[in-house]
Design a protein around this motif. Structure first.
Motif, PDB file in Angstrom:
ATOM      1  N   THR A  42       0.847  -1.186  -0.107  1.00 43.78           N
ATOM      2  CA  THR A  42       0.070   0.140   0.058  1.00 43.78           C
ATOM      3  C   THR A  42       0.856   1.224   0.032  1.00 43.78           C
ATOM      4  OG1 THR A  42      -1.610  -1.317   1.203  1.00 43.78           O
ATOM      5  CG2 THR A  42      -1.875   1.193   1.339  1.00 43.78           C
ATOM      6  N   PRO A  43       0.443   2.278  -0.823  1.00 42.41           N
ATOM      7  CA  PRO A  43       1.204   3.416  -0.672  1.00 42.41           C
ATOM      8  C   PRO A  43       1.357   4.143   0.917  1.00 42.41           C
ATOM      9  CG  PRO A  43      -0.183   3.547  -2.727  1.00 42.41           C
ATOM     10  CD  PRO A  43      -0.455   2.378  -1.720  1.00 42.41           C
ATOM     11  N   ILE A  44       2.553   4.642   0.858  1.00 43.38           N
ATOM     12  CA  ILE A  44       2.431   5.308   2.332  1.00 43.38           C
ATOM     13  C   ILE A  44       1.576   6.501   2.379  1.00 43.38           C
ATOM     14  CG2 ILE A  44       4.142   6.584   3.891  1.00 43.38           C
ATOM     15  CD1 ILE A  44       4.901   3.648   3.403  1.00 43.38           C
ATOM     16  N   ALA A  45       1.342   7.218   1.364  1.00 41.11           N
ATOM     17  CA  ALA A  45       0.219   8.136   1.436  1.00 41.11           C
ATOM     18  C   ALA A  45      -1.007   8.001   1.889  1.00 41.11           C
ATOM     19  CB  ALA A  45       0.147   8.941   0.098  1.00 41.11           C
ATOM     20  N   SER A  46      -1.447   6.723   1.450  1.00 41.83           N
ATOM     21  CA  SER A  46      -2.737   6.230   1.917  1.00 41.83           C
ATOM     22  C   SER A  46      -2.599   5.420   3.189  1.00 41.83           C
ATOM     23  CB  SER A  46      -3.164   5.120   0.930  1.00 41.83           C
ATOM     24  OG  SER A  46      -3.400   5.492  -0.337  1.00 41.83           O
ATOM     25  N   LEU A  47      -1.404   4.860   3.736  1.00 42.37           N
ATOM     26  CA  LEU A  47      -1.355   4.258   4.980  1.00 42.37           C
ATOM     27  C   LEU A  47      -1.015   5.324   6.215  1.00 42.37           C
ATOM     28  CD1 LEU A  47      -1.552   1.438   5.918  1.00 42.37           C
ATOM     29  CD2 LEU A  47       1.119   1.315   5.673  1.00 42.37           C
ATOM     30  N   GLU A  48      -0.463   6.439   5.976  1.00 39.43           N
ATOM     31  CA  GLU A  48      -0.216   7.547   6.920  1.00 39.43           C
ATOM     32  C   GLU A  48      -1.418   7.987   7.657  1.00 39.43           C
ATOM     33  OE1 GLU A  48       1.898  11.569   7.712  1.00 39.43           O
ATOM     34  OE2 GLU A  48       2.492  10.246   5.864  1.00 39.43           O
ATOM     35  N   PRO A  49      -2.458   8.260   6.920  1.00 37.83           N
ATOM     36  CA  PRO A  49      -3.736   8.680   7.738  1.00 37.83           C
ATOM     37  C   PRO A  49      -4.230   7.533   8.610  1.00 37.83           C
ATOM     38  CG  PRO A  49      -3.855   9.338   5.370  1.00 37.83           C
ATOM     39  CD  PRO A  49      -2.682   8.420   5.471  1.00 37.83           C
ATOM     40  N   ILE A  50      -4.114   6.554   8.010  1.00 32.89           N
ATOM     41  CA  ILE A  50      -4.626   5.138   8.923  1.00 32.89           C
ATOM     42  C   ILE A  50      -3.921   4.847  10.260  1.00 32.89           C
ATOM     43  CG2 ILE A  50      -4.906   2.608   8.970  1.00 32.89           C
ATOM     44  CD1 ILE A  50      -5.423   2.687   5.877  1.00 32.89           C
ATOM     45  N   MET A  51      -2.482   5.166   9.963  1.00 34.08           N
ATOM     46  CA  MET A  51      -1.739   4.987  11.149  1.00 34.08           C
ATOM     47  C   MET A  51      -1.879   6.292  12.070  1.00 34.08           C
ATOM     48  SD  MET A  51       0.265   2.482  11.550  1.00 34.08           S
ATOM     49  CE  MET A  51       1.021   2.986  12.977  1.00 34.08           C
ATOM     50  N   LEU A  52      -2.168   7.476  12.052  1.00 36.38           N
ATOM     51  CA  LEU A  52      -2.284   8.443  12.490  1.00 36.38           C
ATOM     52  C   LEU A  52      -3.715   8.262  13.349  1.00 36.38           C
ATOM     53  CD1 LEU A  52      -1.554  11.486  10.450  1.00 36.38           C
ATOM     54  CD2 LEU A  52      -0.346  10.601  12.304  1.00 36.38           C
ATOM     55  N   ARG A  53      -4.696   7.733  12.802  1.00 31.97           N
ATOM     56  CA  ARG A  53      -5.992   7.495  13.599  1.00 31.97           C
ATOM     57  C   ARG A  53      -5.743   6.475  14.333  1.00 31.97           C
ATOM     58  NH1 ARG A  53      -9.943  10.110  15.639  1.00 31.97           N
ATOM     59  NH2 ARG A  53     -11.993   9.318  15.316  1.00 31.97           N
ATOM     60  N   VAL A  89       4.364  10.121  12.406  1.00 36.21           N
ATOM     61  CA  VAL A  89       3.394   9.280  13.189  1.00 36.21           C
ATOM     62  C   VAL A  89       3.863   9.151  14.787  1.00 36.21           C
ATOM     63  CG1 VAL A  89       2.669   6.708  13.437  1.00 36.21           C
ATOM     64  CG2 VAL A  89       2.607   7.878  11.236  1.00 36.21           C
ATOM     65  N   LEU A  90       5.256   8.882  14.971  1.00 38.61           N
ATOM     66  CA  LEU A  90       5.771   8.688  16.353  1.00 38.61           C
ATOM     67  C   LEU A  90       5.755   9.960  16.848  1.00 38.61           C
ATOM     68  CD1 LEU A  90       9.117   6.422  15.625  1.00 38.61           C
ATOM     69  CD2 LEU A  90       6.819   5.723  16.542  1.00 38.61           C
ATOM     70  N   LYS A  91       5.838  11.096  16.363  1.00 35.46           N
ATOM     71  CA  LYS A  91       5.696  12.253  16.913  1.00 35.46           C
ATOM     72  C   LYS A  91       4.227  12.511  17.447  1.00 35.46           C
ATOM     73  CE  LYS A  91       6.932  17.266  16.612  1.00 35.46           C
ATOM     74  NZ  LYS A  91       5.618  17.700  17.005  1.00 35.46           N
ATOM     75  N   ARG A  92       3.231  12.120  16.616  1.00 38.35           N
ATOM     76  CA  ARG A  92       1.836  12.364  16.882  1.00 38.35           C
ATOM     77  C   ARG A  92       1.546  11.318  18.255  1.00 38.35           C
ATOM     78  NH1 ARG A  92      -2.256  15.530  17.341  1.00 38.35           N
ATOM     79  NH2 ARG A  92      -4.426  14.537  17.128  1.00 38.35           N
ATOM     80  N   PHE A  93       2.220  10.626  18.260  1.00 38.30           N
ATOM     81  CA  PHE A  93       1.858   9.145  19.466  1.00 38.30           C
ATOM     82  C   PHE A  93       2.561   9.733  20.634  1.00 38.30           C
ATOM     83  CE2 PHE A  93       3.337   5.151  21.651  1.00 38.30           C
ATOM     84  CZ  PHE A  93       2.196   4.977  21.943  1.00 38.30           C
ATOM     85  N   ILE A  94       3.536  10.496  20.670  1.00 35.59           N
ATOM     86  CA  ILE A  94       4.026  11.234  21.920  1.00 35.59           C
ATOM     87  C   ILE A  94       3.358  12.182  22.289  1.00 35.59           C
ATOM     88  CG2 ILE A  94       6.091  12.202  22.986  1.00 35.59           C
ATOM     89  CD1 ILE A  94       6.691   9.440  22.570  1.00 35.59           C
ATOM     90  N   ASP A  95       2.907  13.305  21.263  1.00 33.81           N
ATOM     91  CA  ASP A  95       2.100  14.498  21.532  1.00 33.81           C
ATOM     92  C   ASP A  95       0.738  14.086  22.287  1.00 33.81           C
ATOM     93  OD1 ASP A  95       4.340  15.770  20.664  1.00 33.81           O
ATOM     94  OD2 ASP A  95       3.420  16.294  18.871  1.00 33.81           O
ATOM     95  N   LEU A  96       0.252  13.169  21.846  1.00 34.07           N
ATOM     96  CA  LEU A  96      -1.095  12.761  22.104  1.00 34.07           C
ATOM     97  C   LEU A  96      -1.000  12.192  23.691  1.00 34.07           C
ATOM     98  CD1 LEU A  96      -2.650  11.071  19.060  1.00 34.07           C
ATOM     99  CD2 LEU A  96      -3.297  13.147  20.249  1.00 34.07           C
ATOM    100  N   SER A  97       0.005  11.334  24.008  1.00 36.06           N
ATOM    101  CA  SER A  97       0.361  10.805  25.369  1.00 36.06           C
ATOM    102  C   SER A  97       0.604  12.051  26.416  1.00 36.06           C
ATOM    103  CB  SER A  97       1.333   9.966  25.167  1.00 36.06           C
ATOM    104  OG  SER A  97       1.210   8.792  24.463  1.00 36.06           O
ATOM    105  N   LYS A  98       1.331  13.095  26.119  1.00 37.74           N
ATOM    106  CA  LYS A  98       1.751  14.218  26.723  1.00 37.74           C
ATOM    107  C   LYS A  98       0.263  14.953  26.838  1.00 37.74           C
ATOM    108  CE  LYS A  98       6.408  15.213  25.178  1.00 37.74           C
ATOM    109  NZ  LYS A  98       7.146  16.245  24.609  1.00 37.74           N
ATOM    110  N   TYR A 158       7.496   6.335  25.389  1.00 38.17           N
ATOM    111  CA  TYR A 158       8.924   6.893  25.425  1.00 38.17           C
ATOM    112  C   TYR A 158       9.702   5.471  24.939  1.00 38.17           C
ATOM    113  CZ  TYR A 158       8.351  11.666  26.683  1.00 38.17           C
ATOM    114  OH  TYR A 158       7.820  13.080  26.696  1.00 38.17           O
ATOM    115  N   ARG A 159       9.530   4.622  25.763  1.00 33.51           N
ATOM    116  CA  ARG A 159      10.355   3.360  25.578  1.00 33.51           C
ATOM    117  C   ARG A 159       9.918   2.750  24.217  1.00 33.51           C
ATOM    118  NH1 ARG A 159      12.427   0.550  29.984  1.00 33.51           N
ATOM    119  NH2 ARG A 159      12.513  -1.461  28.630  1.00 33.51           N
ATOM    120  N   THR A 160       8.693   2.453  23.823  1.00 35.17           N
ATOM    121  CA  THR A 160       8.268   2.129  22.499  1.00 35.17           C
ATOM    122  C   THR A 160       9.088   2.779  21.523  1.00 35.17           C
ATOM    123  OG1 THR A 160       6.117   1.311  23.598  1.00 35.17           O
ATOM    124  CG2 THR A 160       6.461   1.592  21.197  1.00 35.17           C
TER     125      THR A 160
END
Length: 760
Positions: A42-53, A89-98, A158-160
């Motif tokens: 799958t193209p990353i452009a289509s997969l990135e919104p799925i990962m963010l959600r 994606v990882l930055k979004r993961f950390i920001d949401l946790s904060k 953070y560990r992940t």
């Protein structure tokens, strides 16, 4: 939903599930899509919104393990094509946790404020006693219930992220930024245990990076930029460790920094080294290692002078700390006496190791540090009381007044918190100098007299027990030669001319040579005198020495040509060997490069095989999970039907039974229930039959009596009703007769009207 759904429609389906408040099903759907084999193409452009959600739902539902699995899969898919997408994606993961942690803190603060009814109410003894036994939530309990779960989730996030980003040169910048954020997290919430684990995690990552150099996108520590980023991270780690007062971790961080500095081909930044030596001074001071603390303070002062200009006050303060730290180095070690070759070697190895951290070729000493400080003119910049302290301890000789002269200086030092830290080691230096100077003047002294000499004002006073322990320790170390006679309460200084005591060491001010020194240097002085006499008196000896010099000169002149020729030949041989060595080295490097390429291909093939095997196992696990979920759903459905029919299931047995067993239990329970109902119906019918028969037998004589009573009652009722009917009929008749009489008066008028109508 099955993973064959097209990724383009996944978000739409997930939003539909969220609209009906089925966040768990939406998360499972996204997880299955992300971990599906078909998603790799799958193209990353289509997969990135799925990962963010996906990460948003993982944070919302606090599903850390599911997020870790999905992020690992996404990293493997996108690391060769789109590194920026992984970072987003990882930055979004950390920001949401904060954000969740901040929301939890605000909620906890609000709960704590809502529990306060009156801000002006004061605490009473009754309220304090009730608060100790009440079950109301305090702020600590509220934080544990509301904030702590999200803090744990943020720490795992953070560990992940660090585990995902490790050992990949393309993701190195975000790895270092995440590590610094984790340090800030530990500082903000004072998480010392997590900080230790974080340091160990980063240390393991660095070790694995140095071992796995042949992997794709491996971290190259020979790259100056990469090494500089690691140094910046380790300095942030060092600063955090010092702020948290984790001195052991701070020392390990210093060792890590020193290791990286030895690898680095680029000279470190001066400001960075200033911070490095500043932290070392604090670490050595906390560990009571005053020798290396003074060495670190000296390096720190010199580097500060080189990097930036200081004001006169700053320079004076820094110079005062350097000189005072050197003076405060105990002449006699206060550590426990340890004998044995192993302990000596261990101490030597430790000193070499610490000297390496300071960039010194050999271990420093008290005398060398003082000499270095004086050579740089520090005495002219230090505070007056520090200069006076140096003169008293290192220059002047006054055994009877040394403590009295130092007492006002110590009173001045205690006013400054930074200088007051050296008062305790200064006691050891003062006592050492006192006994060294007394040993040069006296053979024996009363112990009471010595105690009076060591007379410091409170809180610096020294007890006689402390003085005695100090003497014993100095004798063990060989620095003092004193005997204590408790019978007559006196001290005796050793006067054996053949003793090897260090009672008057080179570092102490000497009034006169001791008998031990006179005996020890007698032979050397005699040899010097005889040598000078022979050179002046014996002419044969003088001529033989001159002849030997002349012969040596002639041999040197005659051998110049041959030595020059031999040197040229040796040069040619060395050049030939260098060429051969270069050829061998080049061939060896080519062989090693071929081996590395072959090994890399093998590792890539093994990695592909491993990934295929993991995907196969993951697919089998998914199918097994789906089958188990279907079986579990069917079991729940059968169990609900059984419960609706009133069939009971023993607690804890539902998990161990399958659908066939549940059906057997249902049939068995139904048959048993039917038999029980039939038996109860039979017994009930029999009981009712017998009861009805008994009722009828008892009713027969009572029915006749009731019949007679009923006849009399019916007759009386009939007569009563008949009389009432007659009375009613009479009354009606009389009323109708009266009516007839009234209407009869109207007959003539009626007849007249009738006739009139007929004749019209």
């Amino acid at each position: 939903m099955a993973p064959h759904v097209r990724p383009e429609n996944v978000l739409k389906r997930a939003e539909e599930l969220l609209a009906v408040e089925q966040a768990g099903d939406a998360l499972n759907l996204l997880h299955e899509i992300i971990t599906s084999k078909r998603t790799r193409n799958t193209p990353i452009a289509s997969l990135e919104p799925i990962m963010l959600r996906f990460v948003e739902l993982c944070v919302q539902l606090r599903r850390g393990k599911l997020a870790k699995e999905g992020l690992y899969t996404y990293k493997n898919v996108a690391q060769n094509t789109s590194v920026g997408s992984i970072e987003v994606v990882l930055k979004r993961f950390i920001d949401l946790s904060k954000e969740k942690v901040n929301e939890a803190q605000e909620q906890a603060d609000k709960i704590a404020l809502d529990t306060i009814d009156d801000l002006e109410a004061s605490e009473t003894p009754e309220s304090i006693m009730l608060s100790t036994v009440s079950t109301e939530q305090s702020k600590d309990r509220t934080d544990r219930a509301v904030v702590t779960p999200w803090l744990k989730f943020l720490w795992e996030a953070y560990r992940t992220v660090l585990e995902i980003l490790r050992n990949n040169a393309r993701l190195e910048i975000m790895y270092q930024a995440t590590a610094i954020q984790a340090f800030q997290f530990c500082l903000k919430y004072a998480r010392k245990t997590e900080f230790r684990r974080l340091c160990e995690l980063l240390r393991n990552h660095l070790q694995s990076a140095s071992k796995n150099l042949s992997q794709v996108h491996a971290i190259n520590l020979n790259d100056p930029d990469t090494l500089q980023r690691h140094l910046d991270t380790r300095f942030a780690q060092l600063n955090a460790a010092v702020e948290l007062e984790l001195w052991q971790e701070a020392f390990r961080s210093v060792e890590d920094i020193h290791t990286l500095l030895t690898i680095s081909k680029r000279p470190p930044k001066p400001a960075m080294m200033v911070n490095y030596y500043e932290k070392l001074t604090k670490i050595f001071l906390v560990s009571d290692n005053y020798l290396f603390h003074a060495a670190a303070a000296s390096r720190y002062h010199n580097l500060r002078l080189q990097t930036r200009p200081m004001t006169e006050a700053e320079a004076s303060r820094s110079a005062s700390i350097v000189l005072l730290s050197a003076i405060a180095i105990p002449v006699i070690s206060t550590s426990r006496f340890r004998a044995g070759m192993y302990d000596v070697d261990e101490s030597k190895h430790k000193n070499v190791r610490l000297s390496g951290l300071l960039g010194l070729s050999k271990a420093p000493s008290r005398a060398s540090l003082l000499k270095e400080a004086l050579s740089k003119g520090i005495l002219s910049r230090v505070r007056p009381e520090i200069n006076a302290l140096y003169q008293i301890l290192e220059v002047d000789f006054h055994p009877l007044s040394i403590c009295r002269k130092i007492s006002p200086i110590m009173s001045e030092l205690v006013k400054d918190d930074e200088l007051a830290r050296y008062i305790q080691p200064l006691h050891q230096v003062i006592l050492t100098r006192l006994f060294q100077q007394l040993s040069q003047v006296y053979d024996s002294l009363k112990l009471d007299f010595v105690v009076k000499l060591v007379d410091f004002p409170a809180p610096f006073s020294v007890s006689p027990t402390t003085i005695e322990k100090f003497i014993m320790n100095g004798c063990k170390k060989g620095e003092l030669a004193i005997k204590i006679n408790h019978a007559d309460d006196s001290l005796t200084f050793e006067s054996d001319v053949y003793a090897t005591s260090k009672a008057a060491s080179d570092s102490a001010v000497q009034l006169q040579p001791t008998p031990t020194e006179i005996v020890r240097t007698e032979l050397s002085r005699l040899a010097k005198a005889l040598f000078a006499t022979v050179n002046l008196v014996d002419t044969d000896y003088i001529s033989s020495v001159a002849a030997a010099k002349e012969a040596a000169l002639q041999r040197a002149v005659s051998g110049v040509a041959s030595e020059h020729k031999a040197a040229l030949e040796r040069k040619n041989v060395i050049e030939d060997r260098l060429k051969q060595a270069e050829t061998i080295l080049q061939k060896r490097e080519e062989d090693e490069s071929r081996k590395r390429a072959l090994k890399l291909q093998q590792e890539q093939a093994a990695e592909q095989t491993r990934l295929a095997e993991e995907m196969r196992k993951r697919e089998l696990d998914r199918i097994r999970r789906e089958q188990d979920a279907i079986m579990e759903l069917e079991k729940r459905k059968i169990a609900d039907e059984m419960i609706s029919k009133g069939i009971k299931i023993a607690p804890g047995t539902l998990e161990t039974m399958d659908t066939a067993q549940l059906r057997e239990v249902e049939i068995e329970q139904t048959e048993k229930r039917t038999k029980d109902i039939s038996e109860r119906m039979r017994l009930t019918a029999k009981r009712i039959d017998h009861l009805e028969r008994a009722y009828r037998k008892a009713e027969i004589p009572l029915l006749e009596q009731d019949y007679e009573k009923q006849k009399l009652a019916d007759k009386a009722l009939h007569e009563e009703r008949r009389a009432a009917q007659i009375e009613t009929a009479k009354a009606q008749f009389e009323a109708k007769v009266l009516l007839k009489k009234r209407l009869r008066r109207m007959v003539p008028d009626y007849e007249e009207y009738k006739e009139r109508l007929l004749h019209m």
